[in-house]
Design a protein around this motif. Structure first.
Motif, short mmCIF file in Angstrom:
data_model
loop_
_atom_site.label_atom_id
_atom_site.label_comp_id
_atom_site.label_asym_id
_atom_site.label_seq_id
_atom_site.Cartn_x
_atom_site.Cartn_y
_atom_site.Cartn_z
N PRO A 1 -29.76 28.10 3.90
CA PRO A 1 -28.35 28.11 4.27
C PRO A 1 -28.04 27.32 5.54
O PRO A 1 -28.78 27.40 6.52
N THR A 2 -26.96 26.57 5.49
CA THR A 2 -26.46 25.86 6.66
C THR A 2 -25.50 26.80 7.40
O THR A 2 -25.15 27.87 6.88
N MET A 3 -25.04 26.41 8.56
CA MET A 3 -24.09 27.24 9.30
C MET A 3 -22.82 27.51 8.49
O MET A 3 -22.36 28.66 8.45
N PRO A 4 -22.23 26.50 7.82
CA PRO A 4 -21.06 26.81 6.97
C PRO A 4 -21.39 27.79 5.85
O PRO A 4 -20.57 28.66 5.53
N ASP A 5 -22.60 27.69 5.26
CA ASP A 5 -23.02 28.63 4.21
C ASP A 5 -23.08 30.04 4.77
O ASP A 5 -22.63 31.00 4.13
N ILE A 6 -23.66 30.19 5.95
CA ILE A 6 -23.81 31.50 6.58
C ILE A 6 -22.44 32.12 6.84
O ILE A 6 -22.19 33.28 6.52
N HIS A 7 -21.53 31.31 7.40
CA HIS A 7 -20.18 31.78 7.70
C HIS A 7 -19.46 32.21 6.42
O HIS A 7 -18.86 33.29 6.36
N GLU A 8 -19.52 31.39 5.39
CA GLU A 8 -18.85 31.70 4.12
C GLU A 8 -19.44 32.93 3.46
O GLU A 8 -18.71 33.78 2.93
N ALA A 9 -20.76 33.05 3.48
CA ALA A 9 -21.42 34.23 2.88
C ALA A 9 -20.97 35.50 3.59
O ALA A 9 -20.70 36.52 2.94
N ILE B 1 -28.16 37.62 -2.80
CA ILE B 1 -28.12 36.20 -2.41
C ILE B 1 -27.20 36.02 -1.21
O ILE B 1 -27.56 35.37 -0.21
N LEU B 2 -26.01 36.60 -1.28
CA LEU B 2 -25.05 36.47 -0.18
C LEU B 2 -25.57 37.13 1.09
O LEU B 2 -25.39 36.58 2.20
N ALA C 1 -26.17 35.10 4.44
CA ALA C 1 -25.46 35.49 5.67
C ALA C 1 -26.43 35.65 6.85
O ALA C 1 -26.05 35.46 7.99
N LYS C 2 -27.68 35.99 6.55
CA LYS C 2 -28.71 36.12 7.59
C LYS C 2 -29.40 34.79 7.88
O LYS C 2 -30.29 34.72 8.72
N GLY C 3 -29.03 33.74 7.12
CA GLY C 3 -29.66 32.43 7.31
C GLY C 3 -31.02 32.32 6.67
O GLY C 3 -31.78 31.40 6.97
N GLN C 4 -31.36 33.25 5.79
CA GLN C 4 -32.67 33.24 5.15
C GLN C 4 -32.66 32.35 3.91
O GLN C 4 -31.70 32.34 3.15
N ALA C 5 -33.75 31.62 3.72
CA ALA C 5 -33.88 30.77 2.54
C ALA C 5 -33.89 31.62 1.28
O ALA C 5 -34.38 32.75 1.27
N ILE C 6 -33.35 31.07 0.21
CA ILE C 6 -33.23 31.77 -1.06
C ILE C 6 -33.86 30.90 -2.14
O ILE C 6 -33.57 29.71 -2.23
N THR C 7 -34.73 31.52 -2.94
CA THR C 7 -35.35 30.80 -4.05
C THR C 7 -35.06 31.56 -5.33
O THR C 7 -35.22 32.78 -5.40
#
Length: 143
Positions: A10-18, A54-55, A59-65
């Motif tokens: 996750p990028t910063m925008p991904d984290i914020h949106e999640a 996933i969200l 939101a924690k900035g952790q990679a998801i596979t």
């Protein structure tokens, strides 16, 4: 791995949106309803739970596979997943502690079997820790 997997960091925008989406979701709701192209869909409980996971991780900035359950791993990929050396995994396989199949001279490990092995080793570890705790209590070392 023989099938395509998807990994996302996750990028910063991904984290914020999640985080925003998680706040908008009702915590007591078992399913998620969404609108796509003007049509409303309600996800079944299992998919809703997966999307929440996933969200939450995003939101924690952790990679998801994400990978299919029927994915097969090479010896090295399975060892990497289990955080052990390839040789240790091969020894465990040869001892019959983890299932595999051969393709020529190569071993292939089904994801399902890797998860079973992981669960088995976690149970063994838990039992060993409990035995140590019991022994410490018997010796009066638990203070």
């Amino acid at each position: 791995m023989t099938q395509a997997i998807q990994t996302h960091i996750p990028t910063m925008p991904d984290i914020h949106e999640a985080k925003e989406i998680l706040q908008a979701l009702r915590p007591d709701s078992q399913s998620i309803t969404m609108e796509l192209s003007g049509q409303e869909f309600t996800l079944p409980q299992g998919l809703s739970a997966m999307l929440r996971d996933i969200l939450t991780n995003a939101a924690k900035g952790q990679a998801i596979t994400i990978l299919p359950y029927n994915t097969e791993f090479s010896s090295q990929e399975a060892a990497d997943y289990l955080h052990v050396s390839r040789q240790f995994l091969v020894n465990e396989a040869d001892a019959g502690r983890i299932q595999y199949r051969r393709i020529g001279s190569h071993r292939r490990f089904a994801f399902e079997d890797i998860l079973k092995y992981q669960h088995l080793t976690e149970l063994e570890s838990l039992a060993a820790r409990q035995a140590l705790a019991d022994q410490a209590q018997e010796l009066g070392l638990d203070a």
